[in-house]
Design a protein around this motif. Structure first.
Motif, short mmCIF file in Angstrom:
data_model
loop_
_atom_site.label_atom_id
_atom_site.label_comp_id
_atom_site.label_asym_id
_atom_site.label_seq_id
_atom_site.Cartn_x
_atom_site.Cartn_y
_atom_site.Cartn_z
N GLY A 33 0.82 -1.20 0.00
CA GLY A 33 0.00 0.00 0.00
C GLY A 33 0.86 1.25 0.00
O GLY A 33 2.09 1.20 0.01
N HIS A 34 0.17 2.38 -0.01
CA HIS A 34 0.84 3.67 -0.13
C HIS A 34 0.41 4.55 1.04
O HIS A 34 -0.74 5.00 1.09
N PRO A 35 1.29 4.84 1.98
CA PRO A 35 0.92 5.56 3.20
C PRO A 35 0.29 6.93 2.97
O PRO A 35 -0.62 7.33 3.69
N LEU A 36 0.75 7.66 1.95
CA LEU A 36 0.26 9.01 1.73
C LEU A 36 -1.00 9.06 0.88
O LEU A 36 -1.56 10.14 0.67
N ALA A 37 -1.45 7.92 0.39
CA ALA A 37 -2.65 7.90 -0.44
C ALA A 37 -3.89 7.52 0.35
O ALA A 37 -4.96 7.32 -0.21
N GLY A 38 -3.75 7.40 1.66
CA GLY A 38 -4.89 7.04 2.49
C GLY A 38 -5.16 5.56 2.53
O GLY A 38 -6.18 5.12 3.07
N ASP A 39 -4.26 4.75 1.97
CA ASP A 39 -4.44 3.30 1.99
C ASP A 39 -4.15 2.74 3.37
O ASP A 39 -3.38 3.30 4.15
N GLN A 40 -4.78 1.63 3.68
CA GLN A 40 -4.42 0.87 4.86
C GLN A 40 -3.20 0.04 4.50
O GLN A 40 -3.28 -0.88 3.68
N VAL A 41 -2.06 0.39 5.07
CA VAL A 41 -0.83 -0.32 4.72
C VAL A 41 -0.54 -1.40 5.75
O VAL A 41 -0.87 -1.26 6.93
N LYS A 320 -0.57 6.74 -6.51
CA LYS A 320 -0.71 5.31 -6.80
C LYS A 320 -0.10 4.97 -8.16
O LYS A 320 0.53 3.94 -8.34
N ILE A 321 -0.32 5.88 -9.13
CA ILE A 321 0.26 5.66 -10.46
C ILE A 321 1.78 5.61 -10.37
O ILE A 321 2.43 4.73 -10.93
N VAL A 322 2.37 6.56 -9.64
CA VAL A 322 3.82 6.64 -9.54
C VAL A 322 4.39 5.42 -8.86
O VAL A 322 5.35 4.81 -9.31
N ILE A 323 3.77 5.03 -7.74
CA ILE A 323 4.28 3.88 -7.00
C ILE A 323 4.13 2.61 -7.79
O ILE A 323 4.96 1.71 -7.75
N GLY A 324 3.06 2.51 -8.59
CA GLY A 324 2.83 1.28 -9.33
C GLY A 324 3.63 1.15 -10.60
O GLY A 324 3.62 0.10 -11.23
N ALA A 325 4.30 2.19 -10.99
CA ALA A 325 5.01 2.18 -12.27
C ALA A 325 6.44 1.72 -12.11
O ALA A 325 7.12 2.07 -11.17
N LYS A 326 6.88 0.90 -13.07
CA LYS A 326 8.31 0.62 -13.13
C LYS A 326 9.00 1.87 -13.66
O LYS A 326 8.40 2.67 -14.36
#
Length: 358
Positions: A33-41, A320-326
């Motif tokens: 998950g992504h801490p700054l996107a409001g996800d439950q990590v 989310k896009i940035v974190i998910g991208a290679k």
């Protein structure tokens, strides 16, 4: 608690940083998950040594913007006057606020590139505030509730250009001028009212560059309240709180280390830029600028990042896009090329400079 961004074989991820008491080494506890996107990590159950093969620490956040305060310590204001860089002998009563673009951000061990237009690059070690919530018109009393944590920053400055550029745009905002890292220490885990700052140059301590946030003229809550009164601060945005004392000259090949007690070390090395050639940002800088570019338009999984989205949703989507991208070989990274434009109707963006990012 420490929060880090890292890449494993060029794939960016988040992790908690924990010390193993058995060997005394730091390990990255990978998060789902992504801490700054409001996800439950939550931890994935996988850990990596910080210095492991294929592991690289990145800038701990991708800020949409970076603000800084100038002459926010009396000692630094006096140094600037005595060095002939300022006509004012003491710190000004009002805050002097400037900004750096997201393209200035790099991470630990990334090179700081010496622009050909300058011959006097200076270091400025500081404590950086990382925002954790959207902040607008917040009060001094409630300001710290919006803070995620703190990290180290080197507010690299082109001193010769600063004297001839009233807005400091080139002097403060050039590519690679904002190294951040090595990770974020959570707000309640740092004595931010008295954080000790020190600096080493080529392995030698520079005592005149050291200081403590206890001597800030405008404290951190006051800075957040003032900036949020005219600018909306988004999760991941950074405030550079000021350099405590003397700054100094840097040459290509120099190694800089910003140390903040309770956070750690931020190391970078100077390198000389190529005259009359555009600088191709490193991978940390790639990810930093993506935020702004994607806010314009981009097609990802046939869902455009529309500016019609509420600010919070847009930021979450971009992160989310940035974190998910290679990186840096994907379409998202290619958007950053100077002669590329984002397109809503295509999954790739043609670019003549693609080879520069391989």
């Amino acid at each position: 608690m420490r929060l880090a961004r890292f890449s494993l074989n060029d794939s960016p991820r988040y992790a908690f940083v924990q010390k193993d008491e058995t060997d005394g080494k730091d390990y990255l506890i990978e998060l789902d998950g992504h801490p700054l996107a409001g996800d439950q990590v939550k931890p994935t159950g996988t850990r990596y040594p910080v210095d492991g093969d294929g592991i690289r620490l990145l800038s701990p956040v991708i800020p949409s913007k970076v603000y800084g305060l100038a002459k926010n310590y009396e000692a630094h204001a006096q140094f600037m006057h005595e060095a002939g860089h300022s006509e004012i002998a003491h710190a000004p009563e009002d805050m002097v606020i400037f900004t750096k673009p997201s393209t200035s951000v790099i991470g630990p061990d990334d090179p700081i590139v010496y622009p050909a237009c300058s011959k006097d690059m200076n270091f400025e070690p500081e404590v950086a505030v990382v925002m954790g919530r959207i902040a607008k018109n917040v009060s001094v009393e409630n300001a710290m509730d919006y803070v995620l944590g703190f990290t180290c920053v080197n507010d690299v400055t082109l001193r010769d250009l600063q004297g001839i550029d009233p807005t400091w745009t080139r002097a403060k905002g050039f590519d690679t001028s904002c190294p951040l890292g090595p990770w974020i220490v959570m707000r309640d885990d740092l004595n931010w009212k008295d954080a000790k700052i020190s600096f080493t140059l080529n392995g030698e301590d520079v005592p005149m560059a050291s200081g403590t946030t206890a001597n800030l003229i405008h404290g951190i809550p006051e800075q957040i309240a003032a900036i949020s009164s005219f600018s909306t601060l988004l999760p991941g945005d950074v405030i550079m709180t000021g350099t405590p004392n003397a700054s100094g000259h840097l040459d290509p090949g120099d190694e800089t280390i910003v140390h903040v007690e309770g956070i750690g070390d931020l190391r970078n090395v100077m390198t000389e830029g190529t005259k009359n050639a555009p600088y191709a940002p490193g991978r940390s800088a790639c990810r930093a600028v993506i935020t702004t570019k994607l806010m314009m338009a981009v097609t990802v999984s046939e869902k455009p990042a529309s500016l019609a989205l509420p600010v919070s949703e847009s930021v979450n989507l971009v992160e989310k896009i940035v974190i998910g991208a290679k990186e840096p070989s994907t379409m998202i990274s290619r958007i950053l090329m100077s002669n590329c434009r984002p397109r809503r109707d295509a999954g790739t963006v043609p670019c003549r400079q693609a080879a520069a990012w391989s």
